[in-house]
Design a protein around this motif. Structure first.
Motif, PDB file in Angstrom:
ATOM      1  N   GLY A  34       0.815  -1.205   0.000  1.00  0.00           N
ATOM      2  CA  GLY A  34       0.000   0.000   0.000  1.00  0.00           C
ATOM      3  C   GLY A  34       0.846   1.250   0.000  1.00  0.00           C
ATOM      4  N   GLN A  35       1.921   1.254   0.795  1.00  0.00           N
ATOM      5  CA  GLN A  35       2.812   2.410   0.809  1.00  0.00           C
ATOM      6  C   GLN A  35       3.476   2.596  -0.545  1.00  0.00           C
ATOM      7  OE1 GLN A  35       3.390   4.837   3.146  1.00  0.00           O
ATOM      8  NE2 GLN A  35       1.588   3.923   4.107  1.00  0.00           N
ATOM      9  N   SER A  36       3.829   1.488  -1.200  1.00  0.00           N
ATOM     10  CA  SER A  36       4.423   1.576  -2.531  1.00  0.00           C
ATOM     11  C   SER A  36       3.439   2.184  -3.516  1.00  0.00           C
ATOM     12  CB  SER A  36       4.845   0.178  -2.995  1.00  0.00           C
ATOM     13  OG  SER A  36       5.329   0.216  -4.321  1.00  0.00           O
ATOM     14  N   ASP A  37       2.158   1.799  -3.414  1.00  0.00           N
ATOM     15  CA  ASP A  37       1.142   2.347  -4.299  1.00  0.00           C
ATOM     16  C   ASP A  37       0.907   3.827  -4.022  1.00  0.00           C
ATOM     17  OD1 ASP A  37       0.663   0.097  -5.843  1.00  0.00           O
ATOM     18  OD2 ASP A  37      -0.872  -0.687  -4.475  1.00  0.00           O
ATOM     19  N   LEU A  38       0.945   4.219  -2.745  1.00  0.00           N
ATOM     20  CA  LEU A  38       0.800   5.639  -2.422  1.00  0.00           C
ATOM     21  C   LEU A  38       1.949   6.448  -3.016  1.00  0.00           C
ATOM     22  CD1 LEU A  38      -0.394   5.536   1.303  1.00  0.00           C
ATOM     23  CD2 LEU A  38      -1.751   6.160  -0.700  1.00  0.00           C
ATOM     24  N   SER A  39       3.151   5.900  -2.947  1.00  0.00           N
ATOM     25  CA  SER A  39       4.302   6.574  -3.541  1.00  0.00           C
ATOM     26  C   SER A  39       4.135   6.690  -5.052  1.00  0.00           C
ATOM     27  CB  SER A  39       5.591   5.803  -3.216  1.00  0.00           C
ATOM     28  OG  SER A  39       5.840   5.794  -1.820  1.00  0.00           O
ATOM     29  N   ARG A  40       3.548   5.667  -5.664  1.00  0.00           N
ATOM     30  CA  ARG A  40       3.323   5.703  -7.107  1.00  0.00           C
ATOM     31  C   ARG A  40       2.312   6.801  -7.471  1.00  0.00           C
ATOM     32  NH1 ARG A  40       4.385   2.038 -11.148  1.00  0.00           N
ATOM     33  NH2 ARG A  40       5.112   0.533  -9.598  1.00  0.00           N
ATOM     34  N   VAL A  41       1.259   6.931  -6.666  1.00  0.00           N
ATOM     35  CA  VAL A  41       0.281   7.989  -6.929  1.00  0.00           C
ATOM     36  C   VAL A  41       0.930   9.361  -6.739  1.00  0.00           C
ATOM     37  CG1 VAL A  41      -1.896   9.021  -6.187  1.00  0.00           C
ATOM     38  CG2 VAL A  41      -1.694   6.538  -6.367  1.00  0.00           C
ATOM     39  N   ASN A  42       1.756   9.514  -5.696  1.00  0.00           N
ATOM     40  CA  ASN A  42       2.499  10.760  -5.532  1.00  0.00           C
ATOM     41  C   ASN A  42       3.323  11.065  -6.772  1.00  0.00           C
ATOM     42  OD1 ASN A  42       1.839  11.889  -3.026  1.00  0.00           O
ATOM     43  ND2 ASN A  42       3.247  10.581  -1.904  1.00  0.00           N
ATOM     44  N   ALA A  43       3.999  10.032  -7.293  1.00  0.00           N
ATOM     45  CA  ALA A  43       4.836  10.214  -8.481  1.00  0.00           C
ATOM     46  C   ALA A  43       3.989  10.607  -9.686  1.00  0.00           C
ATOM     47  CB  ALA A  43       5.610   8.926  -8.770  1.00  0.00           C
ATOM     48  N   TYR A  44       2.787  10.021  -9.788  1.00  0.00           N
ATOM     49  CA  TYR A  44       1.896  10.372 -10.893  1.00  0.00           C
ATOM     50  C   TYR A  44       1.520  11.861 -10.830  1.00  0.00           C
ATOM     51  CZ  TYR A  44      -2.472  10.885 -13.478  1.00  0.00           C
ATOM     52  OH  TYR A  44      -3.452  11.329 -14.322  1.00  0.00           O
ATOM     53  N   ILE A  45       1.089  12.310  -9.656  1.00  0.00           N
ATOM     54  CA  ILE A  45       0.644  13.699  -9.514  1.00  0.00           C
ATOM     55  C   ILE A  45       1.787  14.670  -9.835  1.00  0.00           C
ATOM     56  CG2 ILE A  45      -0.163  15.418  -7.841  1.00  0.00           C
ATOM     57  CD1 ILE A  45      -1.743  13.116  -6.508  1.00  0.00           C
ATOM     58  N   ARG A  46       2.996  14.314  -9.433  1.00  0.00           N
ATOM     59  CA  ARG A  46       4.140  15.195  -9.686  1.00  0.00           C
ATOM     60  C   ARG A  46       4.605  15.121 -11.130  1.00  0.00           C
ATOM     61  NH1 ARG A  46       6.762  13.266  -3.944  1.00  0.00           N
ATOM     62  NH2 ARG A  46       5.450  14.623  -2.630  1.00  0.00           N
ATOM     63  N   ALA A  47       4.297  14.024 -11.819  1.00  0.00           N
ATOM     64  CA  ALA A  47       4.741  13.866 -13.205  1.00  0.00           C
ATOM     65  C   ALA A  47       3.815  14.557 -14.196  1.00  0.00           C
ATOM     66  CB  ALA A  47       4.846  12.381 -13.556  1.00  0.00           C
ATOM     67  N   VAL A  48       2.573  14.776 -13.790  1.00  0.00           N
ATOM     68  CA  VAL A  48       1.589  15.357 -14.705  1.00  0.00           C
ATOM     69  C   VAL A  48       1.724  16.879 -14.677  1.00  0.00           C
ATOM     70  CG1 VAL A  48      -0.856  15.636 -15.229  1.00  0.00           C
ATOM     71  CG2 VAL A  48      -0.002  13.422 -14.446  1.00  0.00           C
ATOM     72  N   THR A  49       2.392  17.416 -15.676  1.00  0.00           N
ATOM     73  CA  THR A  49       2.509  18.875 -15.770  1.00  0.00           C
ATOM     74  C   THR A  49       1.238  19.478 -16.358  1.00  0.00           C
ATOM     75  OG1 THR A  49       3.607  18.623 -17.917  1.00  0.00           O
ATOM     76  CG2 THR A  49       5.011  18.815 -15.952  1.00  0.00           C
ATOM     77  N   THR A  50       0.699  18.825 -17.392  1.00  0.00           N
ATOM     78  CA  THR A  50      -0.582  19.227 -17.956  1.00  0.00           C
ATOM     79  C   THR A  50      -1.366  17.976 -18.334  1.00  0.00           C
ATOM     80  OG1 THR A  50       0.206  19.343 -20.253  1.00  0.00           O
ATOM     81  CG2 THR A  50       0.366  21.364 -18.925  1.00  0.00           C
ATOM     82  N   MET A  51      -2.677  18.102 -18.352  1.00  0.00           N
ATOM     83  CA  MET A  51      -3.543  17.012 -18.794  1.00  0.00           C
ATOM     84  C   MET A  51      -4.852  17.585 -19.298  1.00  0.00           C
ATOM     85  SD  MET A  51      -5.077  13.677 -16.763  1.00  0.00           S
ATOM     86  CE  MET A  51      -6.515  14.496 -16.087  1.00  0.00           C
ATOM     87  N   THR A  52      -5.368  16.990 -20.363  1.00  0.00           N
ATOM     88  CA  THR A  52      -6.725  17.282 -20.803  1.00  0.00           C
ATOM     89  C   THR A  52      -7.472  15.960 -20.895  1.00  0.00           C
ATOM     90  OG1 THR A  52      -6.156  17.138 -23.160  1.00  0.00           O
ATOM     91  CG2 THR A  52      -6.024  19.317 -22.122  1.00  0.00           C
ATOM     92  N   ALA A  53      -8.782  15.996 -20.691  1.00  0.00           N
ATOM     93  CA  ALA A  53      -9.601  14.789 -20.764  1.00  0.00           C
ATOM     94  C   ALA A  53     -11.053  15.184 -20.913  1.00  0.00           C
ATOM     95  CB  ALA A  53      -9.411  13.925 -19.513  1.00  0.00           C
ATOM     96  N   ASP A  54     -11.835  14.281 -21.466  1.00  0.00           N
ATOM     97  CA  ASP A  54     -13.282  14.437 -21.418  1.00  0.00           C
ATOM     98  C   ASP A  54     -13.769  13.895 -20.083  1.00  0.00           C
ATOM     99  OD1 ASP A  54     -13.332  15.399 -24.063  1.00  0.00           O
ATOM    100  OD2 ASP A  54     -13.398  13.360 -24.854  1.00  0.00           O
ATOM    101  N   PHE A  55     -14.813  14.513 -19.526  1.00  0.00           N
ATOM    102  CA  PHE A  55     -15.340  13.991 -18.265  1.00  0.00           C
ATOM    103  C   PHE A  55     -16.849  13.809 -18.371  1.00  0.00           C
ATOM    104  CE2 PHE A  55     -15.771  18.596 -17.464  1.00  0.00           C
ATOM    105  CZ  PHE A  55     -17.049  18.674 -16.919  1.00  0.00           C
ATOM    106  N   ALA A  56     -17.333  12.917 -17.503  1.00  0.00           N
ATOM    107  CA  ALA A  56     -18.773  12.674 -17.393  1.00  0.00           C
ATOM    108  C   ALA A  56     -19.140  12.609 -15.922  1.00  0.00           C
ATOM    109  CB  ALA A  56     -19.159  11.374 -18.095  1.00  0.00           C
ATOM    110  N   GLN A  57     -20.191  13.310 -15.553  1.00  0.00           N
ATOM    111  CA  GLN A  57     -20.735  13.291 -14.203  1.00  0.00           C
ATOM    112  C   GLN A  57     -22.172  12.778 -14.295  1.00  0.00           C
ATOM    113  OE1 GLN A  57     -18.388  17.225 -12.399  1.00  0.00           O
ATOM    114  NE2 GLN A  57     -20.598  17.233 -12.601  1.00  0.00           N
TER     115      GLN A  57
END
Length: 217
Positions: A34-57
């Motif tokens: 779980g800690q490894s996965d949390l670190s991976r999510v941290n790395a994802y957030i820091r790696a994403v400088t920009t992002m675009t996507a379609d969304f649905a609510q």
């Protein structure tokens, strides 16, 4: 707005687990993973400088709103809703602003006071306030973030698909946010694109209030 959705590739049971307020206690090996996965999510957030996507609510009554999501780190986000929906949500790095052009109202609050802060603040450390929620699907990673010192800021459960071709090996598929009033907002993403040019002007908006100041856009 109260929204619910079932992300692509997830069963309703898995989503129920994803938004459950408490997870079963993890054994030491699972806790380490779980800690490894949390670190991976941290790395994802820091790696994403920009992002675009379609969304649905989609709300619990089956009503769906769609639109375009734009993110630029640190802290900038824009929800541009479909044509005919007079709402706009913009984060300028410091605050989130919701503009309702139909009734000419503006609401504004600090990004840090919103569950979205966990997603768009690369300085946050999820290992201090996040936990992995078991989904039963090894290809799906679900992480719930809540500041225990500030429960009034709400909870966000981010749902990722493991994807070697995406930043940090993760593809953000959506999230479920619960605010202090138990208002649930769920968002599903598609057509994600990373590293695309995004101008700062995308996070400006026009103030619709009578005699209001213009914020650009």
């Amino acid at each position: 707005m109260k929204r619910m959705f079932a992300p692509h590739g997830l069963t309703l049971a898995a989503l129920t687990l994803a938004v459950a307020p408490f997870a079963a206690p993890m054994m030491p090996a699972a806790a380490q993973a779980g800690q490894s996965d949390l670190s991976r999510v941290n790395a994802y957030i820091r790696a994403v400088t920009t992002m675009t996507a379609d969304f649905a609510q989609t709300d619990r009554n089956g009503q769906t709103l769609t639109g375009r999501l734009t993110i630029k780190q640190p802290g900038k986000i824009r929800f541009q809703y479909q044509k005919g929906v007079p709402l706009l949500i913009v984060g300028d790095g410091k605050a989130l602003t919701m503009i309702d052009y139909e009734v000419r109202q503006v609401q504004r609050w600090p990004i840090g006071n919103s569950p979205l802060g966990a997603l768009i603040d690369p300085n946050k450390d999820l290992s201090k306030f996040g936990k992995v929620i078991q989904t039963g699907d090894p290809t799906v990673l679900s992480v719930q973030a809540r500041d225990p010192r500030r429960p009034e800021y709400g909870t966000i459960t981010m749902i990722f698909k493991r994807d070697a071709g995406s930043p940090a090996g993760l593809q953000l598929y959506g999230w479920v946010a619960l605010d202090s009033q138990n208002n649930r907002t769920a968002v599903k993403l598609s057509n994600q694109r990373y590293g695309v040019p995004v101008a700062d002007s995308a996070f400006r908006w026009t103030d619709p209030r009578p005699k209001g100041r213009s914020a650009g856009g």
